[in-house]
Design a protein around this motif. Structure first.
Motif, PDB file in Angstrom:
ATOM      1  N   THR A   1       0.837  -1.207   0.000  1.00  0.00           N
ATOM      2  CA  THR A   1       0.000   0.000   0.000  1.00  0.00           C
ATOM      3  C   THR A   1       0.869   1.253   0.000  1.00  0.00           C
TER       4      THR A   1
ATOM      5  N   ARG B   1       2.653   1.739  -3.328  1.00  0.00           N
ATOM      6  CA  ARG B   1       1.736   2.283  -4.335  1.00  0.00           C
ATOM      7  C   ARG B   1       1.376   3.737  -4.044  1.00  0.00           C
ATOM      8  N   ALA B   2       1.242   4.071  -2.780  1.00  0.00           N
ATOM      9  CA  ALA B   2       0.933   5.464  -2.423  1.00  0.00           C
ATOM     10  C   ALA B   2       2.083   6.386  -2.809  1.00  0.00           C
TER      11      ALA B   2
ATOM     12  N   TYR C   1      -2.370  12.090  -5.859  1.00  0.00           N
ATOM     13  CA  TYR C   1      -3.029  12.510  -4.618  1.00  0.00           C
ATOM     14  C   TYR C   1      -3.281  14.010  -4.660  1.00  0.00           C
TER      15      TYR C   1
ATOM     16  N   TRP D   1      -7.766   7.921   1.220  1.00  0.00           N
ATOM     17  CA  TRP D   1      -7.007   7.559   0.023  1.00  0.00           C
ATOM     18  C   TRP D   1      -6.143   6.324   0.304  1.00  0.00           C
TER      19      TRP D   1
ATOM     20  N   ILE E   1      -6.476   2.478  -1.216  1.00  0.00           N
ATOM     21  CA  ILE E   1      -5.375   1.747  -1.852  1.00  0.00           C
ATOM     22  C   ILE E   1      -5.205   0.389  -1.193  1.00  0.00           C
TER      23      ILE E   1
ATOM     24  N   ASN F   1      -7.990  -1.967  -2.195  1.00  0.00           N
ATOM     25  CA  ASN F   1      -7.855  -2.433  -3.573  1.00  0.00           C
ATOM     26  C   ASN F   1      -6.704  -3.418  -3.739  1.00  0.00           C
ATOM     27  N   VAL F   2      -5.602  -3.189  -3.041  1.00  0.00           N
ATOM     28  CA  VAL F   2      -4.481  -4.136  -3.076  1.00  0.00           C
ATOM     29  C   VAL F   2      -4.940  -5.481  -2.513  1.00  0.00           C
TER      30      VAL F   2
END
Length: 177
Positions: free
Chosen positions: A37, A40-41, A48, A57, A61, A64-65
């Protein structure tokens, strides 16, 4: 990536870990999920918007991961097997609160995943209904229904009374720390 965003990310690691642990039920898998996470962030930091809620947010993430990992690796099967040693113990607890906590954890583990996700976001992480519904990508009414069903199932399971108190009303949940 701005220094400000980087420092703000570290403020959310603890709650991300707790939510990840709820999703995957394995400390190592939860750490991997949080790490992915954050990667990816950081990689998507340009997407963002500073006026957006960073916590939502990040949780989006993470969610979704997890969904992607679950589809690919069938995390649900591995997670159910890996939490069993954490819930059951050969040493009997000697305090009533520990017994009640163990019952609650076992009851929580038996809840359907959609109800567990809703409860952890709202009841444990303190998110608003709107924020949790957004993270789970479900309508607000669906979230509220899952919360109500999950809470009632926990009451019924923990109390062994079909979820009703002596007066016939739903028994309140008791938070054990």
């Amino acid at each position: 990536m701005t220094l400000s965003l980087r420092s703000q990310l570290s403020d959310h690691v603890r709650t991300l870990r707790r939510y990840a642990m709820t999703l995957v039920r394995n400390r190592d898998d939860a750490e991997d999920l949080v790490q992915e996470t954050l990667v990816r962030a950081i990689g998507g930091a340009r997407t963002y918007r500073p006026e957006a809620n960073l916590r939502s947010w990040l949780f989006g993430i993470l969610h979704n991961v997890h969904v992607s990992d679950r589809r690919r690796d069938q995390v649900r099967t591995r997670a159910a097997a890996s939490i069993e040693p954490l819930v059951r113990s050969d040493i009997a607890p000697n305090q009533p609160d520990q017994v009640e906590l163990a019952r609650t954890m076992e009851a929580f583990a038996r809840l359907p995943e959609d109800q567990r996700r809703a409860l952890i976001l709202v009841a444990v992480d303190g998110m608003s209904y709107q924020e949790a519904a957004g993270i789970l990508s479900i309508p607000l009414g669906t979230l509220m229904s899952r919360l109500a069903r999950g809470r009632e199932a926990l009451r019924a399971d923990v109390r062994g009374e079909g979820g009703r108190g002596d007066d016939g009303r739903p028994a309140p949940l008791r938070v054990v720390k």
